[in-house]
Design a protein around this motif. Structure first.
Motif, mmCIF file in Angstrom:
data_model
loop_
_atom_site.group_PDB
_atom_site.id
_atom_site.type_symbol
_atom_site.label_atom_id
_atom_site.label_comp_id
_atom_site.label_asym_id
_atom_site.label_seq_id
_atom_site.Cartn_x
_atom_site.Cartn_y
_atom_site.Cartn_z
ATOM 1 N N ARG A 1 29.832 1.264 84.661
ATOM 2 C CA ARG A 1 29.996 1.902 85.974
ATOM 3 C C ARG A 1 29.381 1.037 87.070
ATOM 4 N NH1 ARG A 1 28.785 6.536 83.095
ATOM 5 N NH2 ARG A 1 26.598 6.420 83.700
ATOM 6 N N THR A 2 28.214 0.468 86.796
ATOM 7 C CA THR A 2 27.539 -0.361 87.787
ATOM 8 C C THR A 2 28.336 -1.631 88.066
ATOM 9 O OG1 THR A 2 25.405 0.515 87.042
ATOM 10 C CG2 THR A 2 25.360 -1.483 88.367
ATOM 11 N N ILE A 3 28.897 -2.233 87.040
ATOM 12 C CA ILE A 3 29.729 -3.429 87.220
ATOM 13 C C ILE A 3 30.962 -3.086 88.052
ATOM 14 C CG2 ILE A 3 31.257 -5.057 86.012
ATOM 15 C CD1 ILE A 3 29.137 -5.097 83.754
ATOM 16 N N ALA A 4 31.592 -1.948 87.776
ATOM 17 C CA ALA A 4 32.771 -1.536 88.545
ATOM 18 C C ALA A 4 32.411 -1.316 90.009
ATOM 19 C CB ALA A 4 33.374 -0.273 87.943
ATOM 20 N N GLU A 5 31.288 -0.660 90.262
ATOM 21 C CA GLU A 5 30.849 -0.420 91.638
ATOM 22 C C GLU A 5 30.520 -1.740 92.335
ATOM 23 O OE1 GLU A 5 29.733 1.510 95.178
ATOM 24 O OE2 GLU A 5 30.988 2.103 93.502
ATOM 25 N N ARG A 6 29.865 -2.642 91.618
ATOM 26 C CA ARG A 6 29.542 -3.958 92.182
ATOM 27 C C ARG A 6 30.807 -4.710 92.562
ATOM 28 N NH1 ARG A 6 28.211 -8.401 88.071
ATOM 29 N NH2 ARG A 6 30.418 -8.017 87.861
ATOM 30 N N ASP A 7 31.783 -4.704 91.670
ATOM 31 C CA ASP A 7 33.041 -5.408 91.937
ATOM 32 C C ASP A 7 33.791 -4.786 93.118
ATOM 33 O OD1 ASP A 7 32.376 -7.047 89.838
ATOM 34 O OD2 ASP A 7 33.807 -6.150 88.432
ATOM 35 N N ARG A 8 33.788 -3.457 93.196
ATOM 36 C CA ARG A 8 34.441 -2.773 94.315
ATOM 37 C C ARG A 8 33.765 -3.139 95.630
ATOM 38 N NH1 ARG A 8 33.837 0.968 97.812
ATOM 39 N NH2 ARG A 8 31.756 1.544 97.119
ATOM 40 N N LEU A 9 32.438 -3.126 95.632
ATOM 41 C CA LEU A 9 31.694 -3.453 96.846
ATOM 42 C C LEU A 9 31.889 -4.920 97.229
ATOM 43 C CD1 LEU A 9 29.857 -2.051 98.862
ATOM 44 C CD2 LEU A 9 27.915 -2.787 97.507
ATOM 45 N N ARG A 10 31.963 -5.789 96.243
ATOM 46 C CA ARG A 10 32.205 -7.210 96.508
ATOM 47 C C ARG A 10 33.559 -7.398 97.194
ATOM 48 N NH1 ARG A 10 31.605 -10.407 91.363
ATOM 49 N NH2 ARG A 10 29.389 -10.212 91.806
ATOM 50 N N THR A 11 34.569 -6.676 96.729
ATOM 51 C CA THR A 11 35.896 -6.743 97.329
ATOM 52 C C THR A 11 35.873 -6.244 98.772
ATOM 53 O OG1 THR A 11 36.911 -6.437 95.160
ATOM 54 C CG2 THR A 11 38.289 -5.970 97.079
ATOM 55 N N VAL A 12 35.183 -5.133 99.012
ATOM 56 C CA VAL A 12 35.073 -4.585 100.368
ATOM 57 C C VAL A 12 34.379 -5.583 101.281
ATOM 58 C CG1 VAL A 12 33.961 -2.780 101.755
ATOM 59 C CG2 VAL A 12 35.113 -2.175 99.624
ATOM 60 N N LEU A 13 33.310 -6.184 100.794
ATOM 61 C CA LEU A 13 32.561 -7.153 101.593
ATOM 62 C C LEU A 13 33.416 -8.371 101.934
ATOM 63 C CD1 LEU A 13 29.904 -8.017 102.923
ATOM 64 C CD2 LEU A 13 29.213 -8.972 100.710
ATOM 65 N N ARG A 14 34.145 -8.879 100.956
ATOM 66 C CA ARG A 14 35.021 -10.035 101.213
ATOM 67 C C ARG A 14 36.086 -9.704 102.253
ATOM 68 N NH1 ARG A 14 35.726 -11.959 95.022
ATOM 69 N NH2 ARG A 14 33.781 -13.125 94.887
ATOM 70 N N ALA A 15 36.656 -8.516 102.153
ATOM 71 C CA ALA A 15 37.691 -8.113 103.098
ATOM 72 C C ALA A 15 37.101 -7.964 104.502
ATOM 73 C CB ALA A 15 38.317 -6.791 102.671
ATOM 74 N N LYS A 16 35.924 -7.401 104.579
ATOM 75 C CA LYS A 16 35.275 -7.213 105.879
ATOM 76 C C LYS A 16 34.921 -8.572 106.497
ATOM 77 C CE LYS A 16 32.336 -3.984 108.088
ATOM 78 N NZ LYS A 16 32.947 -2.733 108.403
ATOM 79 N N LYS A 17 34.439 -9.506 105.676
ATOM 80 C CA LYS A 17 34.094 -10.833 106.183
ATOM 81 C C LYS A 17 35.345 -11.591 106.628
ATOM 82 C CE LYS A 17 31.092 -13.266 103.859
ATOM 83 N NZ LYS A 17 30.332 -13.847 102.736
ATOM 84 N N ALA A 18 36.456 -11.365 105.942
ATOM 85 C CA ALA A 18 37.697 -12.054 106.294
ATOM 86 C C ALA A 18 38.223 -11.579 107.650
ATOM 87 C CB ALA A 18 38.736 -11.817 105.225
ATOM 88 N N ARG A 19 37.939 -10.341 108.018
ATOM 89 C CA ARG A 19 38.406 -9.791 109.289
ATOM 90 C C ARG A 19 37.588 -10.289 110.461
ATOM 91 N NH1 ARG A 19 38.174 -3.713 108.300
ATOM 92 N NH2 ARG A 19 38.161 -4.015 106.089
ATOM 93 N N THR A 20 36.367 -10.753 110.219
ATOM 94 C CA THR A 20 35.510 -11.189 111.341
ATOM 95 C C THR A 20 35.654 -12.660 111.610
ATOM 96 O OG1 THR A 20 33.616 -11.484 109.844
ATOM 97 C CG2 THR A 20 33.822 -9.370 111.011
#
Length: 60
Positions: free
Chosen positions: A41-60
């Protein structure tokens, strides 16, 4: 959520994954069955958050 907050949460999850993996390596077999679902569960949450962070950084 700001990029900084996401990065801090991601770092905390990375540390938790490391800690759980270490616990899993050291644990006796019955305890491994308790740790493994939490680790997954922790790995899945980490991967999801990593994806969100990458997407947010790509928009800025």
């Amino acid at each position: 959520m700001s990029v900084r907050t996401l990065a801090q949460e991601l770092y905390a999850l990375e540390r938790k994954v490391e800690r759980l993996r270490h616990e899993l390596e050291q644990a006796p077999p019955p305890r491994k069955e308790e740790i493994d679902p939490g680790l997954l569960r922790t790995i899945a949450e980490r991967d999801r958050l990593r994806t969100v962070l990458r997407a947010k950084k790509a928009r800025t």
